[in-house]
Design an enzyme around this catalytic site. Structure first.
Site, PDB file in Angstrom:
ATOM      1  N   ASP A 116       0.862  -1.180   0.000  1.00 10.32           N
ATOM      2  CA  ASP A 116       0.000   0.000   0.000  1.00 10.32           C
ATOM      3  C   ASP A 116       0.901   1.232   0.000  1.00 10.32           C
ATOM      4  O   ASP A 116       2.010   1.197   0.520  1.00 10.32           O
ATOM      5  CB  ASP A 116      -0.926   0.018   1.226  1.00 10.32           C
ATOM      6  CG  ASP A 116      -2.208   0.803   0.970  1.00 10.32           C
ATOM      7  OD1 ASP A 116      -3.275   0.175   0.785  1.00 10.32           O
ATOM      8  OD2 ASP A 116      -2.136   2.057   0.918  1.00 10.32           O
ATOM      9  N   ASP A 134       4.411   3.011  -3.935  1.00 10.50           N
ATOM     10  CA  ASP A 134       3.474   3.643  -4.861  1.00 10.50           C
ATOM     11  C   ASP A 134       3.563   2.862  -6.170  1.00 10.50           C
ATOM     12  O   ASP A 134       4.590   2.912  -6.849  1.00 10.50           O
ATOM     13  CB  ASP A 134       3.859   5.117  -5.057  1.00 10.50           C
ATOM     14  CG  ASP A 134       2.956   5.818  -6.058  1.00 10.50           C
ATOM     15  OD1 ASP A 134       2.187   5.133  -6.783  1.00 10.50           O
ATOM     16  OD2 ASP A 134       3.019   7.054  -6.128  1.00 10.50           O
ATOM     17  N   VAL A 135       2.516   2.121  -6.511  1.00  9.26           N
ATOM     18  CA  VAL A 135       2.590   1.240  -7.683  1.00  9.26           C
ATOM     19  C   VAL A 135       2.753   2.005  -8.997  1.00  9.26           C
ATOM     20  O   VAL A 135       3.158   1.418  -9.998  1.00  9.26           O
ATOM     21  CB  VAL A 135       1.352   0.310  -7.790  1.00  9.26           C
ATOM     22  CG1 VAL A 135       1.366  -0.741  -6.703  1.00  9.26           C
ATOM     23  CG2 VAL A 135       0.051   1.091  -7.771  1.00  9.26           C
ATOM     24  N   TYR A 138     -12.075   6.892 -15.363  1.00  9.82           N
ATOM     25  CA  TYR A 138     -12.188   5.632 -14.616  1.00  9.82           C
ATOM     26  C   TYR A 138     -12.633   4.504 -15.539  1.00  9.82           C
ATOM     27  O   TYR A 138     -12.048   3.425 -15.563  1.00  9.82           O
ATOM     28  CB  TYR A 138     -13.175   5.818 -13.461  1.00  9.82           C
ATOM     29  CG  TYR A 138     -13.274   4.626 -12.536  1.00  9.82           C
ATOM     30  CD1 TYR A 138     -12.299   4.390 -11.577  1.00  9.82           C
ATOM     31  CD2 TYR A 138     -14.338   3.734 -12.624  1.00  9.82           C
ATOM     32  CE1 TYR A 138     -12.386   3.285 -10.723  1.00  9.82           C
ATOM     33  CE2 TYR A 138     -14.430   2.635 -11.779  1.00  9.82           C
ATOM     34  CZ  TYR A 138     -13.455   2.414 -10.828  1.00  9.82           C
ATOM     35  OH  TYR A 138     -13.537   1.328  -9.988  1.00  9.82           O
ATOM     36  N   THR A 168     -18.212  -1.148   0.034  1.00  8.52           N
ATOM     37  CA  THR A 168     -16.863  -0.953   0.569  1.00  8.52           C
ATOM     38  C   THR A 168     -16.708   0.504   0.974  1.00  8.52           C
ATOM     39  O   THR A 168     -17.402   1.378   0.444  1.00  8.52           O
ATOM     40  CB  THR A 168     -15.791  -1.292  -0.490  1.00  8.52           C
ATOM     41  OG1 THR A 168     -15.949  -0.388  -1.588  1.00  8.52           O
ATOM     42  CG2 THR A 168     -15.919  -2.729  -0.984  1.00  8.52           C
ATOM     43  N   LYS A 174     -10.307   1.148 -16.749  1.00  9.00           N
ATOM     44  CA  LYS A 174     -10.684  -0.235 -16.454  1.00  9.00           C
ATOM     45  C   LYS A 174     -10.910  -1.026 -17.751  1.00  9.00           C
ATOM     46  O   LYS A 174     -10.647  -2.234 -17.800  1.00  9.00           O
ATOM     47  CB  LYS A 174     -11.937  -0.260 -15.577  1.00  9.00           C
ATOM     48  CG  LYS A 174     -11.728   0.367 -14.197  1.00  9.00           C
ATOM     49  CD  LYS A 174     -10.709  -0.378 -13.360  1.00  9.00           C
ATOM     50  CE  LYS A 174     -10.705   0.067 -11.909  1.00  9.00           C
ATOM     51  NZ  LYS A 174      -9.776  -0.704 -11.064  1.00  9.00           N
TER      52      LYS A 174
HETATM   53  P1  NAD Z   1      -9.627   1.004  -1.017  1.00 11.36           P
HETATM   54  O1  NAD Z   1      -9.625   2.425  -1.456  1.00 11.36           O
HETATM   55  O2  NAD Z   1     -10.296   0.682   0.294  1.00 11.36           O
HETATM   56  O3  NAD Z   1      -8.155   0.436  -0.912  1.00 11.36           O
HETATM   57  C1  NAD Z   1      -7.222   0.673  -1.888  1.00 11.36           C
HETATM   58  C2  NAD Z   1      -5.885   0.968  -1.259  1.00 11.36           C
HETATM   59  O4  NAD Z   1      -5.024   1.344  -2.319  1.00 11.36           O
HETATM   60  C3  NAD Z   1      -5.894   2.127  -0.263  1.00 11.36           C
HETATM   61  O5  NAD Z   1      -5.500   1.665   1.021  1.00 11.36           O
HETATM   62  C4  NAD Z   1      -4.885   3.123  -0.851  1.00 11.36           C
HETATM   63  O6  NAD Z   1      -4.036   3.689   0.139  1.00 11.36           O
HETATM   64  C5  NAD Z   1      -4.102   2.261  -1.814  1.00 11.36           C
HETATM   65  N1  NAD Z   1      -3.515   3.013  -2.922  1.00 11.36           N
HETATM   66  C6  NAD Z   1      -4.081   4.025  -3.631  1.00 11.36           C
HETATM   67  N2  NAD Z   1      -3.217   4.460  -4.565  1.00 11.36           N
HETATM   68  C7  NAD Z   1      -2.099   3.703  -4.449  1.00 11.36           C
HETATM   69  C8  NAD Z   1      -0.852   3.670  -5.131  1.00 11.36           C
HETATM   70  N3  NAD Z   1      -0.589   4.519  -6.138  1.00 11.36           N
HETATM   71  N4  NAD Z   1       0.078   2.751  -4.766  1.00 11.36           N
HETATM   72  C9  NAD Z   1      -0.183   1.901  -3.741  1.00 11.36           C
HETATM   73  N5  NAD Z   1      -1.340   1.893  -3.053  1.00 11.36           N
HETATM   74  C10 NAD Z   1      -2.289   2.780  -3.404  1.00 11.36           C
HETATM   75  O7  NAD Z   1     -10.309   0.205  -2.186  1.00 11.36           O
HETATM   76  P2  NAD Z   1     -10.726  -1.368  -2.286  1.00 11.36           P
HETATM   77  O8  NAD Z   1     -12.037  -1.575  -1.642  1.00 11.36           O
HETATM   78  O9  NAD Z   1      -9.567  -2.201  -1.871  1.00 11.36           O
HETATM   79  O10 NAD Z   1     -11.035  -1.573  -3.847  1.00 11.36           O
HETATM   80  C11 NAD Z   1     -10.168  -1.143  -4.774  1.00 11.36           C
HETATM   81  C12 NAD Z   1     -10.417  -1.686  -6.164  1.00 11.36           C
HETATM   82  O11 NAD Z   1     -11.751  -2.159  -6.397  1.00 11.36           O
HETATM   83  C13 NAD Z   1     -10.154  -0.579  -7.162  1.00 11.36           C
HETATM   84  O12 NAD Z   1      -9.397  -1.058  -8.229  1.00 11.36           O
HETATM   85  C14 NAD Z   1     -11.560  -0.187  -7.599  1.00 11.36           C
HETATM   86  O13 NAD Z   1     -11.554   0.433  -8.841  1.00 11.36           O
HETATM   87  C15 NAD Z   1     -12.231  -1.542  -7.595  1.00 11.36           C
HETATM   88  N6  NAD Z   1     -13.698  -1.491  -7.590  1.00 11.36           N
HETATM   89  C16 NAD Z   1     -14.399  -1.134  -6.474  1.00 11.36           C
HETATM   90  C17 NAD Z   1     -15.797  -1.095  -6.491  1.00 11.36           C
HETATM   91  C18 NAD Z   1     -16.611  -0.719  -5.287  1.00 11.36           C
HETATM   92  O14 NAD Z   1     -17.842  -0.568  -5.399  1.00 11.36           O
HETATM   93  N7  NAD Z   1     -16.006  -0.578  -4.146  1.00 11.36           N
HETATM   94  C19 NAD Z   1     -16.486  -1.418  -7.666  1.00 11.36           C
HETATM   95  C20 NAD Z   1     -15.752  -1.764  -8.789  1.00 11.36           C
HETATM   96  C21 NAD Z   1     -14.361  -1.813  -8.729  1.00 11.36           C
END
Ligand code: NAD
Length: 270
Positions: free
Chosen positions: A49, A75-76, A167, A202, A171
């Protein structure tokens, strides 16, 4: 909480989950749920993360449950840091069997074509799409030695939607990358599939969107649930169980698949 017994399904495997921390909130995020479930299934999990505090929190839970995890701040979207993820996993655990690319962002500046800002376009495409490729590129040579499974967390928004151009297209690009990597990796024992979550309960979605729209989380929950054919949103555990299947040997003949986890939304036309 998922109370389905998954023990033994990833015994001896090493998994990387990016975005394994989570946006603070009352429910579990997709990335954190995947990290916890992979560990319960027996994998050693590298929890990546941008926020070390968030990654540490996930690893603390893994260890409380008796699992094995390592927190890594990276940072990815930074090519050197993406390469460092693969290097650290190899140095610590000696192999990489599973990679879940979960980092994804949306939000400020995104919108329909005429409102999307250039800054948001570049930032969202870079973090959601290019960064996933950077991590894949770094991990592939290691994964090819043992065979492995890559799981990209895409979104149902890759197929439908009109309000978040950056977005949605990030995707959609991830979907095509999934199939391209699946084909180039097929003869090297590396499978690559994508999960397309629909409307999930979430913190990223509920906390983030309710704040942006200025409505209560419960009103947003009800509004989202009403749009799902099954009548309720999914959770991070639903994403995680699909990911566990794709990561496991049970899915050994499955590659290049774009799997909606959405309570039936993708099946509805019109
Ligand atoms: P989240 O935001 O709770 O967790 C994601 C984590 O990624 C965070 O802790 C953040 O600190 C970290 N992060 C952000 N940018 C970063 C970077 N550059 N390098 C490293 N870490 C980084 O989200 P989640 O619930 O884990 O879900 C994330 C994924 O699910 C995403 O790809 C999102 O597009 C996808 N998604 C979510 C939903 C929904 O309804 N929640 C629906 C479709 C897709």
């Amino acid at each position: 909480m998922s109370d389905i017994d998954v023990s033994g399904r990833l015994t001896g495997k090493v998994a990387i989950v990016t975005g394994a921390g989570q946006t603070p909130g009352p429910t579990v995020g997709n990335g954190k749920a995947m990290a916890l479930l992979f560990a319960r299934a027996g994998a050693s999990v590298v929890c990546v993360d941008r926020s070390l505090e968030r990654a540490d929190a996930t690893v603390a839970t893994i260890r409380e449950e008796g699992g094995d995890g390592l927190a890594l701040a990276a940072d990815v979207s930074d090519p050197d840091e993406a390469a460092g993820i693969a290097r650290t996993a190899l140095e610590t655990f000696g192999r990489i069997n599973v990679l879940a690319n979960n980092v994804g962002i949306g939000g400020a500046g995104d919108g329909p074509a005429k409102h999307l800002t250039e800054e948001a376009f570049d930032r969202i495409l870079s973090v959601n799409f290019k960064a996933a490729w950077l991590v894949i590129r770094a991990c592939l040579p290691i994964m090819e030695k043992t065979g492995g499974s890559i799981i990209n967390i895409s979104s149902l928004a890759s197929l439908a939607g009109a309000q978040m151009l950056a977005y949605e297209t990030s995707k959609a690009a991830m979907n095509r990358m999934t199939q391209s990597v699946a084909l180039s990796g097929a003869r090297h024992g590396v499978r690559c599939n994508a999960i397309l979550p629909g409307l999930m309960d979430t913190p990223m979605a509920i906390v983030g969107i309710s704040e942006r729209r200025g409505i209560s989380p419960d009103d947003l929950r009800a509004e989202r649930a009403a749009r799902v054919p099954m009548g309720h949103m999914g959770t991070g555990w639903d994403t995680a169980h699909a990911a566990l299947f794709l990561a496991s040997e049970e899915a050994r003949f499955i590659t290049g698949v774009l799997l909606p986890v959405d309570g039936g939304q993708a099946a509805r036309v019109g």
